[in-house]
Design a protein around this motif. Structure first.
Motif, PDB file in Angstrom:
ATOM      1  N   SER A 120     -11.700  88.061 -56.065  1.00  0.00           N
ATOM      2  CA  SER A 120     -12.873  87.664 -55.292  1.00  0.00           C
ATOM      3  C   SER A 120     -12.748  88.059 -53.827  1.00  0.00           C
ATOM      4  O   SER A 120     -11.658  88.271 -53.313  1.00  0.00           O
ATOM      5  CB  SER A 120     -13.065  86.147 -55.371  1.00  0.00           C
ATOM      6  OG  SER A 120     -13.297  85.750 -56.697  1.00  0.00           O
ATOM      7  N   ALA A 121     -13.887  88.110 -53.175  1.00  0.00           N
ATOM      8  CA  ALA A 121     -13.910  88.381 -51.744  1.00  0.00           C
ATOM      9  C   ALA A 121     -13.231  87.233 -51.003  1.00  0.00           C
ATOM     10  O   ALA A 121     -13.264  86.088 -51.458  1.00  0.00           O
ATOM     11  CB  ALA A 121     -15.348  88.541 -51.267  1.00  0.00           C
ATOM     12  N   GLU A 151     -14.655  83.508 -50.728  1.00  0.00           N
ATOM     13  CA  GLU A 151     -15.721  83.297 -51.704  1.00  0.00           C
ATOM     14  C   GLU A 151     -15.360  82.142 -52.631  1.00  0.00           C
ATOM     15  O   GLU A 151     -14.256  82.068 -53.162  1.00  0.00           O
ATOM     16  CB  GLU A 151     -15.935  84.571 -52.526  1.00  0.00           C
ATOM     17  CG  GLU A 151     -17.072  84.454 -53.512  1.00  0.00           C
ATOM     18  CD  GLU A 151     -17.302  85.745 -54.258  1.00  0.00           C
ATOM     19  OE1 GLU A 151     -18.372  86.332 -54.066  1.00  0.00           O
ATOM     20  OE2 GLU A 151     -16.400  86.163 -55.001  1.00  0.00           O
ATOM     21  N   PRO A 163     -23.245  85.893 -55.540  1.00  0.00           N
ATOM     22  CA  PRO A 163     -23.663  86.045 -54.142  1.00  0.00           C
ATOM     23  C   PRO A 163     -24.391  87.375 -53.955  1.00  0.00           C
ATOM     24  O   PRO A 163     -24.258  88.292 -54.764  1.00  0.00           O
ATOM     25  CB  PRO A 163     -22.343  86.030 -53.370  1.00  0.00           C
ATOM     26  CG  PRO A 163     -21.297  86.388 -54.370  1.00  0.00           C
ATOM     27  CD  PRO A 163     -21.810  85.950 -55.709  1.00  0.00           C
ATOM     28  N   PRO A 177     -25.093  91.030 -52.909  1.00  0.00           N
ATOM     29  CA  PRO A 177     -24.140  92.125 -52.714  1.00  0.00           C
ATOM     30  C   PRO A 177     -24.084  92.574 -51.255  1.00  0.00           C
ATOM     31  O   PRO A 177     -25.070  92.498 -50.530  1.00  0.00           O
ATOM     32  CB  PRO A 177     -24.683  93.239 -53.603  1.00  0.00           C
ATOM     33  CG  PRO A 177     -26.123  92.928 -53.791  1.00  0.00           C
ATOM     34  CD  PRO A 177     -26.249  91.435 -53.688  1.00  0.00           C
ATOM     35  N   VAL A 178     -22.907  93.014 -50.843  1.00  0.00           N
ATOM     36  CA  VAL A 178     -22.720  93.588 -49.522  1.00  0.00           C
ATOM     37  C   VAL A 178     -22.699  95.099 -49.717  1.00  0.00           C
ATOM     38  O   VAL A 178     -21.831  95.629 -50.410  1.00  0.00           O
ATOM     39  CB  VAL A 178     -21.401  93.105 -48.877  1.00  0.00           C
ATOM     40  CG1 VAL A 178     -21.167  93.792 -47.551  1.00  0.00           C
ATOM     41  CG2 VAL A 178     -21.411  91.594 -48.722  1.00  0.00           C
ATOM     42  N   GLU A 219     -22.001  99.115 -53.225  1.00  0.00           N
ATOM     43  CA  GLU A 219     -21.040  98.022 -53.098  1.00  0.00           C
ATOM     44  C   GLU A 219     -19.600  98.524 -53.006  1.00  0.00           C
ATOM     45  O   GLU A 219     -18.748  97.857 -52.432  1.00  0.00           O
ATOM     46  CB  GLU A 219     -21.158  97.064 -54.285  1.00  0.00           C
ATOM     47  CG  GLU A 219     -22.459  96.284 -54.297  1.00  0.00           C
ATOM     48  CD  GLU A 219     -22.544  95.354 -55.484  1.00  0.00           C
ATOM     49  OE1 GLU A 219     -21.965  94.255 -55.395  1.00  0.00           O
ATOM     50  OE2 GLU A 219     -23.169  95.739 -56.485  1.00  0.00           O
ATOM     51  N   CYS A 275     -14.357  96.838 -52.677  1.00  0.00           N
ATOM     52  CA  CYS A 275     -15.775  96.667 -52.382  1.00  0.00           C
ATOM     53  C   CYS A 275     -15.974  96.278 -50.917  1.00  0.00           C
ATOM     54  O   CYS A 275     -15.051  95.776 -50.265  1.00  0.00           O
ATOM     55  CB  CYS A 275     -16.375  95.600 -53.297  1.00  0.00           C
ATOM     56  SG  CYS A 275     -16.297  96.070 -55.043  1.00  0.00           S
ATOM     57  N   HIS A 276     -17.178  96.506 -50.420  1.00  0.00           N
ATOM     58  CA  HIS A 276     -17.481  96.230 -49.014  1.00  0.00           C
ATOM     59  C   HIS A 276     -17.387  94.749 -48.664  1.00  0.00           C
ATOM     60  O   HIS A 276     -17.184  94.409 -47.494  1.00  0.00           O
ATOM     61  CB  HIS A 276     -18.870  96.764 -48.646  1.00  0.00           C
ATOM     62  CG  HIS A 276     -18.910  98.256 -48.544  1.00  0.00           C
ATOM     63  ND1 HIS A 276     -18.329  98.969 -47.520  1.00  0.00           N
ATOM     64  CD2 HIS A 276     -19.453  99.183 -49.366  1.00  0.00           C
ATOM     65  CE1 HIS A 276     -18.513 100.255 -47.696  1.00  0.00           C
ATOM     66  NE2 HIS A 276     -19.188 100.425 -48.823  1.00  0.00           N
ATOM     67  N   ASP A 277     -17.504  93.854 -49.645  1.00  0.00           N
ATOM     68  CA  ASP A 277     -17.410  92.426 -49.351  1.00  0.00           C
ATOM     69  C   ASP A 277     -15.971  91.916 -49.340  1.00  0.00           C
ATOM     70  O   ASP A 277     -15.719  90.748 -49.121  1.00  0.00           O
ATOM     71  CB  ASP A 277     -18.257  91.609 -50.330  1.00  0.00           C
ATOM     72  CG  ASP A 277     -17.729  91.631 -51.759  1.00  0.00           C
ATOM     73  OD1 ASP A 277     -16.716  92.330 -52.033  1.00  0.00           O
ATOM     74  OD2 ASP A 277     -18.339  90.968 -52.617  1.00  0.00           O
ATOM     75  N   GLY A 278     -15.005  92.816 -49.580  1.00  0.00           N
ATOM     76  CA  GLY A 278     -13.596  92.436 -49.580  1.00  0.00           C
ATOM     77  C   GLY A 278     -13.042  92.166 -50.965  1.00  0.00           C
ATOM     78  O   GLY A 278     -11.841  91.969 -51.119  1.00  0.00           O
ATOM     79  N   SER A 279     -13.884  92.143 -51.971  1.00  0.00           N
ATOM     80  CA  SER A 279     -13.391  91.934 -53.334  1.00  0.00           C
ATOM     81  C   SER A 279     -12.773  93.221 -53.860  1.00  0.00           C
ATOM     82  O   SER A 279     -12.988  94.304 -53.315  1.00  0.00           O
ATOM     83  CB  SER A 279     -14.522  91.453 -54.251  1.00  0.00           C
ATOM     84  OG  SER A 279     -15.533  92.431 -54.346  1.00  0.00           O
TER      85      SER A 279
END
Length: 88
Positions: A2-3, A6, A14, A16-17, A52, A76-80
């Protein structure tokens, strides 16, 4: 994975980033070679990505591949992160 920060509450995914997409990769014709399967899978993930995915690290292209040999880490851009491993 997970990000960072999160917390899954069961209220749905959530938002998407999105960010800059990594370069596309040509999907090779599939063979029995695990590296070909690895590359084909990641190429198709990148082609379907709406933005993403920040990067894809193919294990077979590393100078010292991990013990699983083939697979990929998708950041991924959200850190995940997504880990894809070849199981023998």
């Amino acid at each position: 994975m997970s990000a960072p920060g999160e917390i899954l509450t069961g209220d749905g995914d959530p938002a998407p980033v999105l960010g800059e997409k990594p370069p596309a990769m040509e999907a090779p014709a599939l063979t029995d070679d695990p590296a070909t399967v690895e590359r084909a899978l990641v190429a198709r993930l990148l082609a379907a990505d709406p933005g993403e995915i920040a990067s894809a690290d193919l294990y077979s292209t590393r100078s010292v591949p991990p013990s699983v040999g083939h697979g990929a880490t998708i950041d991924c851009h959200d850190g995940s992160r997504v880990f894809i491993n070849h199981v023998r």
